[in-house]
Motif scaffolding. Structure first.
Motif, PDB file in Angstrom:
ATOM      1  N   ASN A   1      -4.733   3.141   4.470  1.00 30.81           N
ATOM      2  CA  ASN A   1      -5.719   2.210   3.926  1.00 30.81           C
ATOM      3  C   ASN A   1      -6.516   2.803   2.773  1.00 30.81           C
ATOM      4  OD1 ASN A   1      -7.102  -0.573   4.937  1.00 30.81           O
ATOM      5  ND2 ASN A   1      -8.648   0.762   4.053  1.00 30.81           N
ATOM      6  N   ASP A   2      -7.233   3.886   3.011  1.00 31.02           N
ATOM      7  CA  ASP A   2      -8.226   4.351   2.040  1.00 31.02           C
ATOM      8  C   ASP A   2      -7.580   4.911   0.776  1.00 31.02           C
ATOM      9  OD1 ASP A   2      -9.885   3.519   4.013  1.00 31.02           O
ATOM     10  OD2 ASP A   2     -10.763   5.467   4.450  1.00 31.02           O
TER      11      ASP A   2
ATOM     12  N   GLY B   1       0.819  -1.210   0.000  1.00 36.69           N
ATOM     13  CA  GLY B   1       0.000   0.000   0.000  1.00 36.69           C
ATOM     14  C   GLY B   1       0.849   1.254   0.000  1.00 36.69           C
TER      15      GLY B   1
ATOM     16  N   ASP C   1      -3.442  -7.432  -1.129  1.00 36.78           N
ATOM     17  CA  ASP C   1      -2.882  -6.335  -0.337  1.00 36.78           C
ATOM     18  C   ASP C   1      -3.294  -6.343   1.123  1.00 36.78           C
ATOM     19  OD1 ASP C   1      -5.450  -4.269  -0.165  1.00 36.78           O
ATOM     20  OD2 ASP C   1      -5.471  -5.660  -1.845  1.00 36.78           O
TER      21      ASP C   1
ATOM     22  N   TYR D   1      -0.698  -5.093   8.298  1.00 38.82           N
ATOM     23  CA  TYR D   1      -1.846  -5.390   7.430  1.00 38.82           C
ATOM     24  C   TYR D   1      -2.016  -6.867   7.113  1.00 38.82           C
ATOM     25  CZ  TYR D   1       1.815  -4.299   3.875  1.00 38.82           C
ATOM     26  OH  TYR D   1       2.968  -4.211   3.135  1.00 38.82           O
TER      27      TYR D   1
ATOM     28  N   MET E   1      -5.798  -4.651   2.473  1.00 41.27           N
ATOM     29  CA  MET E   1      -6.402  -3.409   2.958  1.00 41.27           C
ATOM     30  C   MET E   1      -7.872  -3.659   3.287  1.00 41.27           C
ATOM     31  SD  MET E   1      -3.910  -1.215   2.877  1.00 41.27           S
ATOM     32  CE  MET E   1      -2.611  -2.452   2.998  1.00 41.27           C
ATOM     33  N   ASP E   2      -8.389  -2.968   4.277  1.00 37.67           N
ATOM     34  CA  ASP E   2      -9.794  -3.111   4.662  1.00 37.67           C
ATOM     35  C   ASP E   2     -10.706  -2.451   3.635  1.00 37.67           C
ATOM     36  OD1 ASP E   2      -9.169  -4.426   7.032  1.00 37.67           O
ATOM     37  OD2 ASP E   2      -8.980  -2.549   8.152  1.00 37.67           O
TER      38      ASP E   2
ATOM     39  N   ARG F   1     -11.229  -3.237   0.416  1.00 38.54           N
ATOM     40  CA  ARG F   1     -10.843  -3.147  -1.003  1.00 38.54           C
ATOM     41  C   ARG F   1     -11.677  -4.028  -1.903  1.00 38.54           C
ATOM     42  NH1 ARG F   1      -9.076  -7.994   1.286  1.00 38.54           N
ATOM     43  NH2 ARG F   1      -7.303  -8.936   0.192  1.00 38.54           N
TER      44      ARG F   1
ATOM     45  N   THR G   1      -4.814   3.902  -0.425  1.00 41.02           N
ATOM     46  CA  THR G   1      -4.346   2.721  -1.142  1.00 41.02           C
ATOM     47  C   THR G   1      -5.469   2.100  -1.962  1.00 41.02           C
ATOM     48  OG1 THR G   1      -2.618   2.207   0.469  1.00 41.02           O
ATOM     49  CG2 THR G   1      -3.435   0.383  -0.866  1.00 41.02           C
ATOM     50  N   ILE G   2      -6.665   2.059  -1.411  1.00 44.04           N
ATOM     51  CA  ILE G   2      -7.786   1.439  -2.125  1.00 44.04           C
ATOM     52  C   ILE G   2      -8.013   2.116  -3.471  1.00 44.04           C
ATOM     53  CG2 ILE G   2     -10.293   1.124  -2.103  1.00 44.04           C
ATOM     54  CD1 ILE G   2     -10.079   0.430   0.839  1.00 44.04           C
TER      55      ILE G   2
END
Length: 330
Positions: free
Chosen positions: A144-145, A135, A170, A225, A172-173, A175, A147-148
């Motif tokens: 996180n965001d 990320g 990845d 992560y 990430m939360d 995604r 990266t999404i």
């Protein structure tokens, strides 16, 4: 002895090959295999990965030839990972969203040469970032965001290049839901998502990082992560969230050290469940076999058989072409 006297002998069903085949509880077939491949720049290029004996990085034309081999062997799908040189890496992983990057060019070549072969692509920034993380970084934090948004852009260029399965690795939360929404909005409702839903912060990824050029780039580790290797309930919650966000398939990674997770995921959710026999697992078998410590062919088949026994519907393995040939030979 009392059981023997009553006529119970478990060994009867094991006496002959035909009988063992009749009572076998699980069967491994070529339909269970996904073949991961590494793509690199150049033409007619095959670069051995030293920590993965027998595995090469392939130029786009060689990837096309390997895809034709996969079809000839009956392997249903391949997975692509790029080796990105340092001059194309930056803090934002910008090359990931380049519609003419290595993965996109490989997708187009494979689709041209083998239109019936499934193409799966990794969605994560680590092959493209100068810091080696999946990320974007702000200071020492993987954000996180933001990266999404980058992952969505990466997924879109891959789909437009012809990939069939988007596989976000990845961790990430949120995604999965964001990528699904973007795909649907762009008219790609039929593109599948295989979520790396239970991906652990594992020591078994080392050879893979060599193969994609991330080992020397990585600053720090990925424990903020990726999952703690000692956590099982957390892994199940991750899987549940990805299913709720419309993942079509889920993956457990690595494989052999986490067969209990494969079993629990399949038992609890009943969704298509895959396991990744990662680079370190592959390298262990190959190193031991080349030193004469184990029978590599038998160990290879036993390992993937374990995935099937644990409940996996399919296995990503670098041994895929060798397994396919072995199965075809009987």
């Amino acid at each position: 002895m009392a059981d023997i006297l009553r006529g119970r002998r478990m060994r009867r069903n094991r006496r002959t090959e035909w009988s063992r085949r009749l009572v076998r509880e699980h069967t491994l077939t070529v339909d269970d295999l996904i073949w991961p491949m590494f793509v690199t720049e150049g033409t007619a290029t095959r670069e051995p990965v030293p920590s993965m004996p027998g595995v090469d990085r392939l130029s786009v034309d060689e990837i096309g030839a390997a895809a034709e081999e996969a079809v000839a062997l009956g392997i249903p799908a391949i997975a692509l990972f790029p080796y990105t040189k340092a001059d194309k890496r930056d803090p934002l992983g910008s090359e990931a969203a380049n519609p003419d990057n290595l993965v996109c060019r490989a997708c187009r070549e494979i689709a041209r040469r083998t239109p019936g072969l499934g193409i799966m692509t990794d969605v994560a920034l680590d092959p493209y970032t100068s810091h080696g993380h999946d990320g974007l970084m702000v200071g020492d934090e993987i954000v996180n965001d933001a990266t999404i948004s980058a992952l969505v852009a990466q997924a879109m260029v891959q789909v437009e290049a012809g990939c069939h399965i988007i596989a976000p690795s990845d961790m990430m939360d949120g995604r999965i839901g964001a990528i699904r929404a973007a795909l649907d909005a762009a008219g790609h409702e039929n593109v599948q998502i295989m979520a790396y839903a239970a991906k652990f912060a594992s020591a078994f990824y080392g050879p893979f990082r060599d193969a994609v050029g991330a080992s020397s780039a990585l600053k720090g580790d990925k424990r903020t992560y990726q999952l703690d290797p000692l956590n099982a309930l957390e892994a199940l919650r991750e899987v549940e969230l990805d299913i709720a966000e419309a993942a079509d398939m889920v993956m457990v990674k690595p494989g052999m050290p986490y067969l209990d997770i494969v079993w629990r995921v399949k038992e609890r959710f009943g969704v298509p469940t895959f396991a990744y026999m990662v680079s370190g697992e592959y390298a262990m078998i190959e190193a031991a076999a080349r030193n004469g410590w184990i029978d590599g062919e038998k160990a290879m088949l036993e390992a993937v058989g374990g995935f099937k026994r644990a409940g996996a519907d399919g296995i990503l393995t670098y041994h895929a072409p060798r397994i396919a040939r072995r199965l075809a030979a009987g």
